[in-house]
Design a protein around this motif. Structure first.
Motif, mmCIF file in Angstrom:
data_model
loop_
_atom_site.group_PDB
_atom_site.id
_atom_site.type_symbol
_atom_site.label_atom_id
_atom_site.label_comp_id
_atom_site.label_asym_id
_atom_site.label_seq_id
_atom_site.Cartn_x
_atom_site.Cartn_y
_atom_site.Cartn_z
ATOM 1 N N GLY A 110 85.351 21.462 36.207
ATOM 2 C CA GLY A 110 84.559 22.682 36.294
ATOM 3 C C GLY A 110 83.422 22.745 35.292
ATOM 4 N N GLU A 111 83.692 22.325 34.064
ATOM 5 C CA GLU A 111 82.632 22.358 33.054
ATOM 6 C C GLU A 111 81.485 21.428 33.434
ATOM 7 O OE1 GLU A 111 81.820 21.783 28.288
ATOM 8 O OE2 GLU A 111 83.892 21.860 29.008
ATOM 9 N N SER A 112 81.815 20.267 33.965
ATOM 10 C CA SER A 112 80.768 19.332 34.410
ATOM 11 C C SER A 112 79.972 19.918 35.568
ATOM 12 C CB SER A 112 81.387 18.001 34.845
ATOM 13 O OG SER A 112 82.022 17.383 33.764
ATOM 14 N N LEU A 113 80.646 20.612 36.466
ATOM 15 C CA LEU A 113 79.966 21.233 37.597
ATOM 16 C C LEU A 113 79.028 22.335 37.134
ATOM 17 C CD1 LEU A 113 79.453 21.566 40.595
ATOM 18 C CD2 LEU A 113 81.556 22.941 40.734
ATOM 19 N N VAL A 114 79.491 23.176 36.224
ATOM 20 C CA VAL A 114 78.627 24.248 35.698
ATOM 21 C C VAL A 114 77.402 23.638 35.014
ATOM 22 C CG1 VAL A 114 78.463 26.118 34.006
ATOM 23 C CG2 VAL A 114 80.501 25.924 35.467
ATOM 24 N N ARG A 115 77.611 22.644 34.194
ATOM 25 C CA ARG A 115 76.498 21.987 33.485
ATOM 26 C C ARG A 115 75.515 21.369 34.482
ATOM 27 N NH1 ARG A 115 75.979 21.119 28.530
ATOM 28 N NH2 ARG A 115 78.185 21.356 28.054
ATOM 29 N N ALA A 116 76.032 20.690 35.503
ATOM 30 C CA ALA A 116 75.162 20.058 36.504
ATOM 31 C C ALA A 116 74.361 21.103 37.278
ATOM 32 C CB ALA A 116 75.996 19.210 37.464
ATOM 33 N N CYS A 117 74.983 22.220 37.580
ATOM 34 C CA CYS A 117 74.253 23.297 38.277
ATOM 35 C C CYS A 117 73.119 23.829 37.409
ATOM 36 C CB CYS A 117 75.204 24.440 38.648
ATOM 37 S SG CYS A 117 76.315 24.085 40.022
ATOM 38 N N ARG A 118 73.375 23.997 36.139
ATOM 39 C CA ARG A 118 72.347 24.539 35.246
ATOM 40 C C ARG A 118 71.212 23.549 35.005
ATOM 41 N NH1 ARG A 118 73.628 28.461 37.199
ATOM 42 N NH2 ARG A 118 74.942 30.055 36.285
ATOM 43 N N GLU A 119 71.480 22.281 35.194
ATOM 44 C CA GLU A 119 70.448 21.252 35.018
ATOM 45 C C GLU A 119 69.689 20.959 36.306
ATOM 46 O OE1 GLU A 119 72.682 18.002 33.374
ATOM 47 O OE2 GLU A 119 72.821 18.957 31.403
ATOM 48 N N ASP A 120 70.125 21.537 37.415
ATOM 49 C CA ASP A 120 69.527 21.305 38.728
ATOM 50 C C ASP A 120 68.593 22.468 39.060
ATOM 51 O OD1 ASP A 120 69.301 21.537 41.700
ATOM 52 O OD2 ASP A 120 70.565 19.747 41.633
ATOM 53 N N SER A 121 67.327 22.171 39.305
ATOM 54 C CA SER A 121 66.351 23.242 39.544
ATOM 55 C C SER A 121 66.715 24.112 40.746
ATOM 56 C CB SER A 121 64.951 22.658 39.717
ATOM 57 O OG SER A 121 64.911 21.790 40.833
ATOM 58 N N ALA A 122 67.375 23.559 41.746
ATOM 59 C CA ALA A 122 67.737 24.326 42.937
ATOM 60 C C ALA A 122 68.943 25.234 42.697
ATOM 61 C CB ALA A 122 68.024 23.384 44.105
ATOM 62 N N LEU A 123 69.742 24.938 41.689
ATOM 63 C CA LEU A 123 70.983 25.688 41.447
ATOM 64 C C LEU A 123 70.994 26.446 40.121
ATOM 65 C CD1 LEU A 123 73.419 22.853 42.574
ATOM 66 C CD2 LEU A 123 72.704 24.849 43.907
ATOM 67 N N ARG A 124 69.952 26.272 39.350
ATOM 68 C CA ARG A 124 69.903 26.803 37.982
ATOM 69 C C ARG A 124 70.205 28.300 37.892
ATOM 70 N NH1 ARG A 124 65.119 24.546 36.147
ATOM 71 N NH2 ARG A 124 66.407 22.771 35.608
ATOM 72 N N GLU A 125 69.724 29.072 38.850
ATOM 73 C CA GLU A 125 69.867 30.539 38.803
ATOM 74 C C GLU A 125 71.096 31.053 39.543
ATOM 75 O OE1 GLU A 125 67.884 32.317 36.835
ATOM 76 O OE2 GLU A 125 66.883 30.424 36.325
ATOM 77 N N LEU A 126 71.876 30.173 40.148
ATOM 78 C CA LEU A 126 73.050 30.580 40.908
ATOM 79 C C LEU A 126 74.101 31.188 39.975
ATOM 80 C CD1 LEU A 126 74.550 30.528 43.674
ATOM 81 C CD2 LEU A 126 75.429 28.276 43.001
ATOM 82 N N PRO A 127 74.525 32.434 40.221
ATOM 83 C CA PRO A 127 75.603 33.010 39.403
ATOM 84 C C PRO A 127 76.889 32.223 39.599
ATOM 85 C CG PRO A 127 74.471 34.717 40.665
ATOM 86 C CD PRO A 127 73.998 33.385 41.188
ATOM 87 N N ILE A 128 77.595 31.973 38.490
ATOM 88 C CA ILE A 128 78.830 31.191 38.542
ATOM 89 C C ILE A 128 79.947 31.947 37.823
ATOM 90 C CG2 ILE A 128 79.969 29.042 37.900
ATOM 91 C CD1 ILE A 128 77.191 27.709 37.889
ATOM 92 N N LEU A 129 81.068 32.103 38.530
ATOM 93 C CA LEU A 129 82.287 32.644 37.946
ATOM 94 C C LEU A 129 83.319 31.535 37.883
ATOM 95 C CD1 LEU A 129 82.710 36.013 39.894
ATOM 96 C CD2 LEU A 129 81.908 35.705 37.546
ATOM 97 N N VAL A 130 84.024 31.430 36.770
ATOM 98 C CA VAL A 130 85.099 30.463 36.624
ATOM 99 C C VAL A 130 86.423 31.189 36.811
ATOM 100 C CG1 VAL A 130 86.339 29.041 34.940
ATOM 101 C CG2 VAL A 130 83.875 28.835 35.147
ATOM 102 N N MET A 131 87.306 30.569 37.619
ATOM 103 C CA MET A 131 88.686 31.034 37.748
ATOM 104 C C MET A 131 89.563 29.906 37.218
ATOM 105 S SD MET A 131 89.017 32.839 41.473
ATOM 106 C CE MET A 131 88.929 31.279 42.337
ATOM 107 N N SER A 132 90.442 30.214 36.282
ATOM 108 C CA SER A 132 91.274 29.152 35.723
ATOM 109 C C SER A 132 92.601 29.707 35.233
ATOM 110 C CB SER A 132 90.551 28.467 34.568
ATOM 111 O OG SER A 132 91.343 27.402 34.076
ATOM 112 N N ALA A 133 93.635 28.889 35.342
ATOM 113 C CA ALA A 133 94.937 29.255 34.807
ATOM 114 C C ALA A 133 95.010 28.964 33.305
ATOM 115 C CB ALA A 133 96.035 28.485 35.532
#
Length: 123
Positions: free
Chosen positions: A62-85
């Motif tokens: 999940g952390e890698s996915l969040v980081r990759a989204c923030r580094e991607d111009s097409a996904l940078r502004e996408l709101p992200i919620l994390v769900m975790s146990a």
């Protein structure tokens, strides 16, 4: 109708979250976390309003996915919620620095999930 993607390695969680969100009028896109590359490809090709992501997934952390989204111009502004146990305060702190929209501790109730999604979409 807001479109929300769910990335979680648990079929049970994906099914629960999908049902909870659809009951509140959301369109849901379920993405199996087979690899970071595959998930990012689907995210780039699918117009979304919000991303729900698990923190601990073996093939797509999940952390890698969040980081990759923030580094991607097409996904940078996408709101992200994390769900975790697992509450990993260090990872959570790093992701908040990346602009994480929020965190839900599993098990999460359907009403709490719907409320957090609604609040995030309203921001």
């Amino acid at each position: 109708m807001p479109r929300i993607a769910i990335v979680d390695d648990s079929r049970l969680v994906r099914t629960f979250a999908t049902a909870a969100l659809r009951a509140h009028g959301h369109e849901v896109v379920v993405i199996e976390p087979t690899s970071l590359f595959d998930v990012l490809k689907v995210l780039r090709e699918t117009p979304l309003d919000l991303l729900l992501v698990d923190l601990l997934m073996p093939d797509c952390p999940g952390e890698s996915l969040v980081r990759a989204c923030r580094e991607d111009s097409a996904l940078r502004e996408l709101p992200i919620l994390v769900m975790s146990a697992h509450r990993d305060d260090i990872s959570l702190q790093r992701m908040q620095q990346l602009g994480l929209s929020g965190y839900l501790l599993k098990p999460v109730e359907a009403s709490a999930l719907a409320a957090k999604v609604a609040a995030t979409l309203a921001e």
